[in-house]
Design a protein around this motif. Structure first.
Motif, PDB file in Angstrom:
ATOM      1  N   VAL A  20       0.430  -1.525  -0.369  1.00  0.00           N
ATOM      2  CA  VAL A  20       0.383   0.037   0.383  1.00  0.00           C
ATOM      3  C   VAL A  20       0.581   1.418   0.209  1.00  0.00           C
ATOM      4  CG1 VAL A  20      -1.759   1.567   1.284  1.00  0.00           C
ATOM      5  CG2 VAL A  20      -1.909  -1.385   1.287  1.00  0.00           C
ATOM      6  N   LEU A  21       0.442   1.990  -1.131  1.00  0.00           N
ATOM      7  CA  LEU A  21       1.278   3.820  -0.907  1.00  0.00           C
ATOM      8  C   LEU A  21       0.460   4.720  -0.716  1.00  0.00           C
ATOM      9  CD1 LEU A  21       3.292   1.563  -2.710  1.00  0.00           C
ATOM     10  CD2 LEU A  21       3.861   3.924  -4.055  1.00  0.00           C
ATOM     11  N   ALA A  22       0.746   5.370   0.185  1.00  0.00           N
ATOM     12  CA  ALA A  22      -0.386   6.355   0.826  1.00  0.00           C
ATOM     13  C   ALA A  22       0.706   7.630   0.454  1.00  0.00           C
ATOM     14  CB  ALA A  22      -0.251   6.425   2.731  1.00  0.00           C
ATOM     15  N   LEU A  23       0.261   8.729  -0.520  1.00  0.00           N
ATOM     16  CA  LEU A  23       0.524  10.027  -0.358  1.00  0.00           C
ATOM     17  C   LEU A  23       0.057  10.604   0.089  1.00  0.00           C
ATOM     18  CD1 LEU A  23       3.224  11.625  -2.635  1.00  0.00           C
ATOM     19  CD2 LEU A  23       1.471  11.641  -4.322  1.00  0.00           C
ATOM     20  N   CYS A  24       0.579  11.117   1.123  1.00  0.00           N
ATOM     21  CA  CYS A  24       0.087  12.375   2.090  1.00  0.00           C
ATOM     22  C   CYS A  24       0.908  13.785   2.140  1.00  0.00           C
ATOM     23  CB  CYS A  24       0.220  11.995   3.480  1.00  0.00           C
ATOM     24  SG  CYS A  24      -0.200   9.819   3.627  1.00  0.00           S
ATOM     25  N   GLY A  25      -0.252  15.272   2.365  1.00  0.00           N
ATOM     26  CA  GLY A  25       0.078  16.052   2.234  1.00  0.00           C
ATOM     27  C   GLY A  25       0.487  16.159   3.715  1.00  0.00           C
ATOM     28  N   ARG A  26       1.397  17.658   4.457  1.00  0.00           N
ATOM     29  CA  ARG A  26       1.601  18.186   5.420  1.00  0.00           C
ATOM     30  C   ARG A  26       0.753  17.727   6.216  1.00  0.00           C
ATOM     31  NH1 ARG A  26       6.508  16.374   5.735  1.00  0.00           N
ATOM     32  NH2 ARG A  26       7.438  17.293   3.975  1.00  0.00           N
ATOM     33  N   GLN A  27       1.147  16.925   7.593  1.00  0.00           N
ATOM     34  CA  GLN A  27       0.163  16.605   8.309  1.00  0.00           C
ATOM     35  C   GLN A  27      -1.095  16.530   9.250  1.00  0.00           C
ATOM     36  OE1 GLN A  27       1.476  18.001  11.972  1.00  0.00           O
ATOM     37  NE2 GLN A  27       3.927  18.092  11.002  1.00  0.00           N
ATOM     38  N   SER A  28      -1.726  15.464   7.978  1.00  0.00           N
ATOM     39  CA  SER A  28      -2.177  15.014   7.308  1.00  0.00           C
ATOM     40  C   SER A  28      -2.538  13.463   8.088  1.00  0.00           C
ATOM     41  CB  SER A  28      -2.136  14.595   5.852  1.00  0.00           C
ATOM     42  OG  SER A  28      -1.531  13.645   5.398  1.00  0.00           O
TER      43      SER A  28
ATOM     44  N   ARG B  22      -2.897   2.218  -4.057  1.00  0.00           N
ATOM     45  CA  ARG B  22      -2.639   3.643  -4.173  1.00  0.00           C
ATOM     46  C   ARG B  22      -3.584   4.587  -3.257  1.00  0.00           C
ATOM     47  NH1 ARG B  22      -1.141   1.361  -8.259  1.00  0.00           N
ATOM     48  NH2 ARG B  22       1.101   1.410  -9.091  1.00  0.00           N
ATOM     49  N   ILE B  23      -2.904   5.135  -2.254  1.00  0.00           N
ATOM     50  CA  ILE B  23      -4.451   6.290  -1.363  1.00  0.00           C
ATOM     51  C   ILE B  23      -3.258   7.609  -1.367  1.00  0.00           C
ATOM     52  CG2 ILE B  23      -5.136   6.966   0.272  1.00  0.00           C
ATOM     53  CD1 ILE B  23      -5.063   3.507   1.507  1.00  0.00           C
ATOM     54  N   THR B  24      -4.309   8.577  -2.067  1.00  0.00           N
ATOM     55  CA  THR B  24      -4.088   9.537  -1.600  1.00  0.00           C
ATOM     56  C   THR B  24      -4.600  10.618  -0.376  1.00  0.00           C
ATOM     57  OG1 THR B  24      -3.875  10.605  -3.773  1.00  0.00           O
ATOM     58  CG2 THR B  24      -3.692  11.920  -3.304  1.00  0.00           C
TER      59      THR B  24
END
Length: 256
Positions: free
Chosen positions: A50-58, A194-196
């Motif tokens: 699982v890949l999670a592309l995360c914004g800062r402080q998410s 993939r999770i954004t």
């Protein structure tokens, strides 16, 4: 309802659903956290990685902590890694938050600043190490890498063979450059989940996002909050300029 019965039912509920464990310890999770916490290779083979592309402080580190402790609570071995010892130690603090709110925490026989081990009859173990450590030789049911885009490639890929055949891998990160294992896998056609989680889509982050929009450079804001992989250079024409120069209501010119 009897107090002991209520406690039993609460423990049963959180043992069946990591989302309920998150709610009990932290509060209501964001939709992307629910999706991540409920990934299950038994239902979807893509969830092996699982890949999670995360914004800062998410909330990615907190989600890592929930995933790690939830697997530990059912007797699994978990390895977590991060770019530095400080980040690894912070990850372990998040794990302890879930341990301390678990009414049915397994009997602990060993706890250090970066390791948690349950009684042998339970089998659960968590080891948190910086990616610079030589962790070769270990095996785990679950491998989690926080800030995977910022890990040394050799160090990151050295963790993959540690996964048991039935295990799973989680890579969570804010974007970095257009290179490396995370980027290559994210942009490939490989069968992974993939999770954004963009910061601008999370209501509780709205005030901070707007502050950063006013104070950050465009490139940094796009990377940190829009989850875009941005190169190291400066574009000739900014994204805002391109947006202002286009109008979706005007039809394109057609030359005969």
């Amino acid at each position: 309802m009897d107090e002991h019965l209520r406690s039993f039912l609460q423990g049963l509920t959180i043992s069946l659903d990591p989302v309920e464990r998150f709610r009990m310890t932290v509060g209501e999770p964001d939709p992307w956290q629910v999706e991540l916490l409920r990934t299950d290779p038994a239902q979807n083979e893509q969830d092996r990685m699982v890949l999670a592309l995360c914004g800062r402080q998410s909330g990615k580190s907190t989600t890592c902590g929930c995933l790690a402790y939830d697997d530990f609570s059912v007797g699994k071995t978990v390895i977590l890694t991060a770019p530095s010892l400080r980040q690894s130690t912070e990850l372990f603090r998040r794990i302890l938050e879930f341990k301390n709110t678990d009414p049915f925490c397994p009997p602990i026989v060993r706890q250090t600043q970066t390791e948690l081990e349950a009684h042998p009859r339970h089998g659960g173990r968590i080891v948190v190490v910086p990616a610079t450590d030589q962790a070769r030789g270990m095996t785990a049911d679950t491998i989690l890498a926080d800030e995977a885009c910022f890990l040394d490639e050799d160090a990151l890929t050295a963790f993959f063979p540690m996964r048991k055949e039935s295990g799973r891998i989680f890579l969570l990160s804010t974007p970095n450059l257009r290179e490396g294992t995370f980027y290559d896998t994210w942009t490939s056609d490989k069968s992974v989940t993939r999770i954004t989680a963009r910061s601008i889509d999370i209501p509780r982050r709205r005030a901070q996002v707007e502050f950063d929009r006013r104070t950050m450079s465009e490139m940094k804001f796009r990377r940190e909050h829009l989850c875009e992989f941005i190169g190291a250079g400066t574009p000739l024409i900014s994204w805002e300029t391109l947006e202002r120069s286009s109008n979706a209501d005007v039809r394109a010119l057609e030359l005969a």
